[in-house]
Design a protein around this motif. Structure first.
Motif, PDB file in Angstrom:
ATOM      1  N   GLN A 113      -2.861 -13.111  18.913  1.00 40.23           N
ATOM      2  CA  GLN A 113      -2.711 -11.650  18.636  1.00 40.23           C
ATOM      3  C   GLN A 113      -3.171 -11.314  17.194  1.00 40.23           C
ATOM      4  O   GLN A 113      -3.341 -12.044  16.575  1.00 40.23           O
ATOM      5  N   GLN A 114      -3.578 -10.155  16.910  1.00 37.56           N
ATOM      6  CA  GLN A 114      -4.029  -9.531  15.874  1.00 37.56           C
ATOM      7  C   GLN A 114      -3.346  -8.414  15.520  1.00 37.56           C
ATOM      8  O   GLN A 114      -3.288  -7.789  16.477  1.00 37.56           O
ATOM      9  N   TYR A 115      -3.044  -8.222  14.283  1.00 34.15           N
ATOM     10  CA  TYR A 115      -2.466  -7.016  13.566  1.00 34.15           C
ATOM     11  C   TYR A 115      -2.585  -6.832  12.219  1.00 34.15           C
ATOM     12  O   TYR A 115      -3.219  -7.606  11.578  1.00 34.15           O
ATOM     13  N   ALA A 116      -2.493  -5.703  11.857  1.00 34.22           N
ATOM     14  CA  ALA A 116      -2.484  -5.295  10.361  1.00 34.22           C
ATOM     15  C   ALA A 116      -0.952  -5.156   9.844  1.00 34.22           C
ATOM     16  O   ALA A 116       0.007  -4.697  10.607  1.00 34.22           O
ATOM     17  N   HIS A 117      -0.872  -5.122   8.531  1.00 31.47           N
ATOM     18  CA  HIS A 117       0.448  -4.922   7.830  1.00 31.47           C
ATOM     19  C   HIS A 117       0.421  -4.573   6.441  1.00 31.47           C
ATOM     20  O   HIS A 117      -0.635  -4.735   5.847  1.00 31.47           O
ATOM     21  N   VAL A 118       1.321  -3.622   6.200  1.00 33.75           N
ATOM     22  CA  VAL A 118       1.322  -3.158   4.870  1.00 33.75           C
ATOM     23  C   VAL A 118       2.784  -3.265   4.230  1.00 33.75           C
ATOM     24  O   VAL A 118       3.651  -3.099   4.926  1.00 33.75           O
ATOM     25  N   LEU A 119       2.716  -3.961   3.184  1.00 38.88           N
ATOM     26  CA  LEU A 119       4.164  -4.198   2.270  1.00 38.88           C
ATOM     27  C   LEU A 119       4.056  -2.995   1.175  1.00 38.88           C
ATOM     28  O   LEU A 119       3.238  -2.959   0.640  1.00 38.88           O
ATOM     29  N   PHE A 120       5.202  -2.236   1.132  1.00 40.11           N
ATOM     30  CA  PHE A 120       5.497  -1.139   0.405  1.00 40.11           C
ATOM     31  C   PHE A 120       6.538  -1.740  -0.580  1.00 40.11           C
ATOM     32  O   PHE A 120       7.514  -1.859  -0.211  1.00 40.11           O
ATOM     33  N   PHE A 121       6.016  -1.976  -1.891  1.00 39.89           N
ATOM     34  CA  PHE A 121       7.081  -2.374  -2.993  1.00 39.89           C
ATOM     35  C   PHE A 121       7.747  -1.016  -3.367  1.00 39.89           C
ATOM     36  O   PHE A 121       7.007  -0.314  -4.211  1.00 39.89           O
ATOM     37  N   MET A 122       8.822  -0.875  -3.317  1.00 40.85           N
ATOM     38  CA  MET A 122       9.547   0.503  -3.574  1.00 40.85           C
ATOM     39  C   MET A 122      10.084   0.588  -5.101  1.00 40.85           C
ATOM     40  O   MET A 122      10.680   1.641  -5.164  1.00 40.85           O
ATOM     41  N   THR A 123      10.237  -0.766  -5.440  1.00 39.13           N
ATOM     42  CA  THR A 123      10.787  -0.539  -6.911  1.00 39.13           C
ATOM     43  C   THR A 123       9.710  -1.486  -7.805  1.00 39.13           C
ATOM     44  O   THR A 123       9.184  -2.461  -7.359  1.00 39.13           O
ATOM     45  N   ASP A 124       9.779  -1.047  -9.329  1.00 37.90           N
ATOM     46  CA  ASP A 124       8.927  -1.897 -10.117  1.00 37.90           C
ATOM     47  C   ASP A 124       9.507  -3.197 -10.005  1.00 37.90           C
ATOM     48  O   ASP A 124       8.681  -4.194 -10.115  1.00 37.90           O
ATOM     49  N   ALA A 125      10.731  -3.540 -10.116  1.00 37.70           N
ATOM     50  CA  ALA A 125      11.204  -4.701 -10.167  1.00 37.70           C
ATOM     51  C   ALA A 125      10.697  -5.695  -8.911  1.00 37.70           C
ATOM     52  O   ALA A 125      10.493  -6.938  -8.944  1.00 37.70           O
ATOM     53  N   SER A 157      16.687   8.342   3.737  1.00 36.86           N
ATOM     54  CA  SER A 157      17.223   7.979   2.300  1.00 36.86           C
ATOM     55  C   SER A 157      17.425   6.663   2.237  1.00 36.86           C
ATOM     56  O   SER A 157      17.337   5.892   1.039  1.00 36.86           O
ATOM     57  N   ASN A 158      18.163   6.012   3.236  1.00 36.12           N
ATOM     58  CA  ASN A 158      18.698   4.765   3.242  1.00 36.12           C
ATOM     59  C   ASN A 158      17.530   3.841   3.334  1.00 36.12           C
ATOM     60  O   ASN A 158      17.554   2.932   2.490  1.00 36.12           O
ATOM     61  N   THR A 159      16.452   4.096   4.261  1.00 36.01           N
ATOM     62  CA  THR A 159      15.374   3.191   4.134  1.00 36.01           C
ATOM     63  C   THR A 159      14.406   3.137   2.824  1.00 36.01           C
ATOM     64  O   THR A 159      14.136   1.968   2.496  1.00 36.01           O
ATOM     65  N   LEU A 160      14.460   4.267   2.396  1.00 39.86           N
ATOM     66  CA  LEU A 160      13.488   4.361   1.178  1.00 39.86           C
ATOM     67  C   LEU A 160      14.278   3.360  -0.128  1.00 39.86           C
ATOM     68  O   LEU A 160      13.837   3.346  -1.190  1.00 39.86           O
ATOM     69  N   ARG A 161      15.606   3.156   0.050  1.00 37.20           N
ATOM     70  CA  ARG A 161      16.202   2.572  -0.957  1.00 37.20           C
ATOM     71  C   ARG A 161      15.868   0.941  -0.850  1.00 37.20           C
ATOM     72  O   ARG A 161      16.394   0.383  -1.883  1.00 37.20           O
ATOM     73  N   SER A 162      15.400   0.449   0.420  1.00 38.60           N
ATOM     74  CA  SER A 162      15.092  -1.142   0.277  1.00 38.60           C
ATOM     75  C   SER A 162      14.148  -1.245  -0.679  1.00 38.60           C
ATOM     76  O   SER A 162      13.102  -0.436  -0.925  1.00 38.60           O
ATOM     77  N   PRO A 163      14.009  -2.193  -1.318  1.00 37.53           N
ATOM     78  CA  PRO A 163      13.272  -2.890  -2.362  1.00 37.53           C
ATOM     79  C   PRO A 163      11.627  -2.940  -1.810  1.00 37.53           C
ATOM     80  O   PRO A 163      10.645  -2.733  -2.440  1.00 37.53           O
ATOM     81  N   ILE A 164      11.879  -3.612  -0.596  1.00 42.20           N
ATOM     82  CA  ILE A 164      10.227  -3.658   0.212  1.00 42.20           C
ATOM     83  C   ILE A 164      10.505  -3.382   1.481  1.00 42.20           C
ATOM     84  O   ILE A 164      11.275  -3.744   2.311  1.00 42.20           O
ATOM     85  N   LEU A 165       9.342  -2.421   2.045  1.00 40.68           N
ATOM     86  CA  LEU A 165       9.238  -1.914   3.165  1.00 40.68           C
ATOM     87  C   LEU A 165       8.266  -2.324   4.147  1.00 40.68           C
ATOM     88  O   LEU A 165       7.191  -2.928   3.254  1.00 40.68           O
ATOM     89  N   ALA A 166       8.093  -2.548   5.155  1.00 39.34           N
ATOM     90  CA  ALA A 166       7.076  -3.230   5.863  1.00 39.34           C
ATOM     91  C   ALA A 166       6.524  -2.282   7.368  1.00 39.34           C
ATOM     92  O   ALA A 166       7.197  -2.162   7.721  1.00 39.34           O
ATOM     93  N   ALA A 167       5.193  -2.276   7.445  1.00 38.34           N
ATOM     94  CA  ALA A 167       4.675  -1.630   8.526  1.00 38.34           C
ATOM     95  C   ALA A 167       3.736  -2.500   9.215  1.00 38.34           C
ATOM     96  O   ALA A 167       2.677  -3.016   8.561  1.00 38.34           O
ATOM     97  N   VAL A 168       3.976  -3.023  10.588  1.00 37.21           N
ATOM     98  CA  VAL A 168       3.078  -3.798  11.169  1.00 37.21           C
ATOM     99  C   VAL A 168       2.612  -2.990  12.314  1.00 37.21           C
ATOM    100  O   VAL A 168       3.581  -2.299  13.276  1.00 37.21           O
TER     101      VAL A 168
END
Length: 190
Positions: A113-125, A157-168
C-alpha cells in the motif's frame, strides 16, 4: 618496470581514484539536484489534499508547533515487511529539515500500500524532542485524527491536548489499517 613508471601509475591511479570519489560524493550531497524542490512540491500537494479532504486538520495545523509531512510512504510485505518514505518538517509554514521514514515488520502479512501521513507536534516540547533525537520512533501513544479508510475524527479539546497527533490518508493498495507505530524518522540531506 622503472621506478618512475611505477610511481606515475600510482599517481595516475590516485588522481583518478580521487576524481571518482569526488564525483560519487557530489552525486549524493544534494549539490546540483532538485530533490529538496521535489520533496517540497510533494509536501505542498499533500497538505492541499489533506486540508480539502479533511477540513478538521486545518484547525489542528493552525495550533501545531510544527508538522512533519510525509507525502508518500510505500509499505509492502509478505511475512516480513517494510516501509519507506521521505518528507519535510515544517515550522510556521517553512521547511526546516528533511526526514526519511523507515519501518520494518514481521508476522502474518501480505500485500502493499501507499499512503501519506502528517505528524502534528502540538507542543513545543514534543517538537523539540523530535528534532533533538537522532532517530525518533513513533509509538502506540499517537492520537489519530485521520486513519484507516479516511475516517475523520473531530479535533476536540481532548484531542488537541495530545502532544503529537497523526493523520494517515490517501491509502491505495491491498493492505488495510496503516499504522505509524514502529516507524523511525531520521533527518536526511536530500
Amino acid at each position: 618496470m622503472s621506478s618512475s613508471h611505477s610511481s606515475r601509475l600510482t599517481r595516475r591511479g590516485l588522481v583518478l581514484g580521487m576524481a571518482s570519489l569526488t564525483l560519487t560524493a557530489a552525486c549524493g550531497n544534494g549539490v546540483g539536484n532538485n530533490n529538496a524542490t521535489m520533496i517540497d512540491a510533494r509536501v505542498n500537494a499533500t497538505l492541499n489534499e489533506m486540508y480539502t479532504s479533511y477540513p478538521n486538520t486545518i484547525q489542528i495545523a493552525e495550533r501545531a508547533s510544527g508538522m512533519l509531512v510525509m507525502p508518500l510512504v510505500t509499505e509492502a510485505g509478505f511475512v516480513l515487511g517494510g516501509a519507506y518514505g521521505r518528507g519535510a518538517l515544517r515550522i510556521n509554514g517553512a521547511t526546516v529539515d528533511y526526514y526519511s521514514a523507515v519501518k520494518g515488520s514481521a508476522g502474518f502479512q501480505a500485500g502493499a500500500q501507499q499512503y501519506a501521513h502528517v505528524l502534528f507536534f502540538m507542543t513545543d516540547a514534543a517538537l523539540e524532542e523530535f528534532r533533538r533525537s537522532s532517530g525518533w520512533a513513533a509509538g502506540a501513544d499517537l492520537e489519530y485524527v485521520v486513519k484507516e479508510q479516511g475516517d475523520s475524527i473531530a479535533a476536540d479539546s481532548n484531542t488537541l491536548r495530545s502532544p503529537i497527533l497523526a493523520a494517515v490518508f490517501g491509502q491505495a493498495g491491498l493492505r488495510v489499517g496503516a499504522t505509524l507505530e514502529g516507524t523511525k524518522y531520521t533527518r536526511i540531506i536530500p
